[in-house]
Design a protein around this motif. Structure first.
Motif, PDB file in Angstrom:
ATOM      1  N   VAL A  25       8.763 -15.374  -1.172  1.00 42.64           N
ATOM      2  CA  VAL A  25       7.136 -14.405  -1.306  1.00 42.64           C
ATOM      3  C   VAL A  25       7.040 -13.781  -2.453  1.00 42.64           C
ATOM      4  O   VAL A  25       8.354 -13.585  -2.713  1.00 42.64           O
ATOM      5  N   GLN A  26       6.366 -14.637  -3.010  1.00 44.40           N
ATOM      6  CA  GLN A  26       6.316 -13.661  -4.828  1.00 44.40           C
ATOM      7  C   GLN A  26       4.517 -12.859  -4.537  1.00 44.40           C
ATOM      8  O   GLN A  26       3.727 -13.316  -3.942  1.00 44.40           O
ATOM      9  N   ILE A  27       4.685 -11.454  -4.800  1.00 42.15           N
ATOM     10  CA  ILE A  27       3.413 -10.487  -5.063  1.00 42.15           C
ATOM     11  C   ILE A  27       3.388 -11.073  -6.579  1.00 42.15           C
ATOM     12  O   ILE A  27       4.220  -9.787  -6.747  1.00 42.15           O
ATOM     13  N   GLU A  28       2.127 -11.420  -6.961  1.00 45.65           N
ATOM     14  CA  GLU A  28       1.958 -10.938  -8.543  1.00 45.65           C
ATOM     15  C   GLU A  28       0.964  -9.883  -8.312  1.00 45.65           C
ATOM     16  O   GLU A  28      -0.092 -10.359  -7.290  1.00 45.65           O
ATOM     17  N   TYR A  29       0.988  -9.050  -9.293  1.00 41.33           N
ATOM     18  CA  TYR A  29       0.557  -7.581  -9.222  1.00 41.33           C
ATOM     19  C   TYR A  29       0.013  -7.370 -11.240  1.00 41.33           C
ATOM     20  O   TYR A  29       0.648  -8.247 -12.299  1.00 41.33           O
ATOM     21  N   CYS A  30      -0.853  -6.697 -11.142  1.00 38.62           N
ATOM     22  CA  CYS A  30      -1.714  -6.761 -12.611  1.00 38.62           C
ATOM     23  C   CYS A  30      -1.087  -5.150 -13.400  1.00 38.62           C
ATOM     24  O   CYS A  30      -0.778  -3.537 -12.327  1.00 38.62           O
ATOM     25  N   THR A  31      -0.332  -4.764 -14.089  1.00 41.39           N
ATOM     26  CA  THR A  31       0.292  -4.370 -14.677  1.00 41.39           C
ATOM     27  C   THR A  31      -1.221  -2.877 -15.103  1.00 41.39           C
ATOM     28  O   THR A  31      -0.602  -1.579 -15.111  1.00 41.39           O
ATOM     29  N   GLN A  32      -1.707  -3.770 -16.137  1.00 41.21           N
ATOM     30  CA  GLN A  32      -2.832  -2.549 -16.245  1.00 41.21           C
ATOM     31  C   GLN A  32      -3.624  -2.114 -15.512  1.00 41.21           C
ATOM     32  O   GLN A  32      -4.103  -0.851 -15.856  1.00 41.21           O
ATOM     33  N   CYS A  33      -4.095  -3.077 -14.022  1.00 35.55           N
ATOM     34  CA  CYS A  33      -4.231  -2.120 -13.371  1.00 35.55           C
ATOM     35  C   CYS A  33      -3.827  -0.220 -12.143  1.00 35.55           C
ATOM     36  O   CYS A  33      -3.620   0.076 -11.541  1.00 35.55           O
ATOM     37  N   ARG A  34      -2.258  -0.873 -12.854  1.00 38.05           N
ATOM     38  CA  ARG A  34      -1.403   0.081 -12.037  1.00 38.05           C
ATOM     39  C   ARG A  34      -0.790  -0.314 -10.549  1.00 38.05           C
ATOM     40  O   ARG A  34      -0.943   0.022  -9.530  1.00 38.05           O
ATOM     41  N   TRP A  35      -1.085  -1.826  -9.899  1.00 41.00           N
ATOM     42  CA  TRP A  35      -1.209  -2.069  -8.722  1.00 41.00           C
ATOM     43  C   TRP A  35       0.294  -2.094  -8.226  1.00 41.00           C
ATOM     44  O   TRP A  35       0.765  -2.893  -7.334  1.00 41.00           O
ATOM     45  N   LEU A  36       1.479  -1.728  -9.067  1.00 41.78           N
ATOM     46  CA  LEU A  36       2.530  -2.254  -8.476  1.00 41.78           C
ATOM     47  C   LEU A  36       2.754  -0.899  -7.686  1.00 41.78           C
ATOM     48  O   LEU A  36       3.595  -1.689  -6.395  1.00 41.78           O
ATOM     49  N   PRO A  37       2.432   0.486  -7.494  1.00 38.64           N
ATOM     50  CA  PRO A  37       2.439   1.108  -5.770  1.00 38.64           C
ATOM     51  C   PRO A  37       2.391   0.045  -4.454  1.00 38.64           C
ATOM     52  O   PRO A  37       2.870   0.455  -3.612  1.00 38.64           O
ATOM     53  N   ARG A  38       0.729  -1.358  -4.599  1.00 37.19           N
ATOM     54  CA  ARG A  38       0.388  -1.471  -3.695  1.00 37.19           C
ATOM     55  C   ARG A  38       0.906  -2.453  -3.968  1.00 37.19           C
ATOM     56  O   ARG A  38       1.362  -3.274  -1.965  1.00 37.19           O
ATOM     57  N   ALA A  39       1.611  -3.452  -4.954  1.00 30.07           N
ATOM     58  CA  ALA A  39       2.795  -4.280  -4.415  1.00 30.07           C
ATOM     59  C   ALA A  39       3.686  -4.540  -3.731  1.00 30.07           C
ATOM     60  O   ALA A  39       4.159  -4.474  -3.081  1.00 30.07           O
ATOM     61  N   SER A  40       4.280  -3.053  -3.517  1.00 32.07           N
ATOM     62  CA  SER A  40       5.439  -2.591  -3.787  1.00 32.07           C
ATOM     63  C   SER A  40       5.353  -2.533  -2.089  1.00 32.07           C
ATOM     64  O   SER A  40       6.025  -2.913  -1.466  1.00 32.07           O
ATOM     65  N   TRP A  41       4.266  -1.039  -1.655  1.00 31.86           N
ATOM     66  CA  TRP A  41       4.318  -1.072  -0.131  1.00 31.86           C
ATOM     67  C   TRP A  41       3.510  -2.738   0.716  1.00 31.86           C
ATOM     68  O   TRP A  41       4.612  -2.552   1.584  1.00 31.86           O
ATOM     69  N   LEU A  42       3.283  -3.870  -0.033  1.00 24.28           N
ATOM     70  CA  LEU A  42       2.903  -4.736   0.801  1.00 24.28           C
ATOM     71  C   LEU A  42       4.582  -5.395   0.841  1.00 24.28           C
ATOM     72  O   LEU A  42       4.419  -6.165   2.305  1.00 24.28           O
ATOM     73  N   ALA A  43       5.583  -5.482  -0.100  1.00 25.61           N
ATOM     74  CA  ALA A  43       6.966  -5.756  -0.285  1.00 25.61           C
ATOM     75  C   ALA A  43       7.339  -5.702   0.903  1.00 25.61           C
ATOM     76  O   ALA A  43       8.004  -6.556   1.763  1.00 25.61           O
ATOM     77  N   GLN A  44       7.527  -3.829   1.211  1.00 27.20           N
ATOM     78  CA  GLN A  44       8.375  -2.989   1.658  1.00 27.20           C
ATOM     79  C   GLN A  44       7.365  -3.778   3.557  1.00 27.20           C
ATOM     80  O   GLN A  44       8.700  -4.436   4.216  1.00 27.20           O
ATOM     81  N   GLU A  45       6.154  -3.933   3.736  1.00 26.20           N
ATOM     82  CA  GLU A  45       5.986  -4.282   4.992  1.00 26.20           C
ATOM     83  C   GLU A  45       6.118  -5.463   5.473  1.00 26.20           C
ATOM     84  O   GLU A  45       6.593  -5.794   6.443  1.00 26.20           O
ATOM     85  N   LEU A  46       6.446  -6.841   4.245  1.00 23.98           N
ATOM     86  CA  LEU A  46       6.696  -8.217   4.770  1.00 23.98           C
ATOM     87  C   LEU A  46       8.232  -7.733   4.919  1.00 23.98           C
ATOM     88  O   LEU A  46       9.021  -8.632   5.758  1.00 23.98           O
ATOM     89  N   LEU A  47       9.115  -7.517   3.714  1.00 19.33           N
ATOM     90  CA  LEU A  47      10.382  -7.494   4.237  1.00 19.33           C
ATOM     91  C   LEU A  47      10.609  -7.163   5.228  1.00 19.33           C
ATOM     92  O   LEU A  47      12.003  -7.222   5.773  1.00 19.33           O
ATOM     93  N   THR A  48      10.097  -5.608   6.353  1.00 20.08           N
ATOM     94  CA  THR A  48      10.254  -5.510   6.546  1.00 20.08           C
ATOM     95  C   THR A  48      10.256  -5.682   8.679  1.00 20.08           C
ATOM     96  O   THR A  48      10.881  -6.632   9.730  1.00 20.08           O
ATOM     97  N   THR A  49       9.098  -6.857   8.395  1.00 18.64           N
ATOM     98  CA  THR A  49       8.440  -7.719   9.404  1.00 18.64           C
ATOM     99  C   THR A  49       9.311  -9.125   9.243  1.00 18.64           C
ATOM    100  O   THR A  49       9.705  -9.733  10.697  1.00 18.64           O
ATOM    101  N   PHE A  50       9.807  -9.376   8.582  1.00 11.71           N
ATOM    102  CA  PHE A  50      10.421 -10.547   7.695  1.00 11.71           C
ATOM    103  C   PHE A  50      12.118 -10.726   7.843  1.00 11.71           C
ATOM    104  O   PHE A  50      12.107 -11.548   7.337  1.00 11.71           O
TER     105      PHE A  50
END
Length: 109
Positions: A25-50
């Motif tokens: 799985v790859q989550i591509e996020y915008c660094t200009q928009c500061r979406w790393l926390p959102r991407a990290s949270w989603l990554a954590q959810e996916l890694l925990t579930t799968f």
């Protein structure tokens, strides 16, 4: 022919990964928009579930408002088309590709 007289095999295009095979799985996020926390949270959810189904989850920095989730190089969610995803929606899409038989428990309701 090979040296042992068996026919040489020409590699074909790799088929899409299915359940029981390694999945990325790859989550591509915008660094200009500061979406790393959102991407990290989603990554954590996916890694925990799968935990057993995924062999890799990558966070890919991007620009220009990008927030895209890919499973085995297939886009399953694009913020530009679908808005920001709820984790349960992404979990269902990932599940359908990596472990269709897996129950998501309360997330399925």
């Amino acid at each position: 022919m090979t040296t042992d007289d068996t026919p040489a095999v020409t590699p074909a295009a790799a088929p899409a990964a299915t359940a029981g095979q390694p999945h990325r799985v790859q989550i591509e996020y915008c660094t200009q928009c500061r979406w790393l926390p959102r991407a990290s949270w989603l990554a954590q959810e996916l890694l925990t579930t799968f935990e057993q189904e995924l062999t890799e989850l990558a966070l890919k920095p991007g620009t220009g408002g990008v927030f895209v989730v890919r499973v085995d190089d297939e886009v399953v969610w694009d913020r530009r088309e679908q808005g920001f995803p709820e984790p349960t929606a992404v979990k269902r899409l990932v599940r359908d590709r990596v472990a269709p038989e897996k129950s998501l428990g309360h997330s399925e309701k």
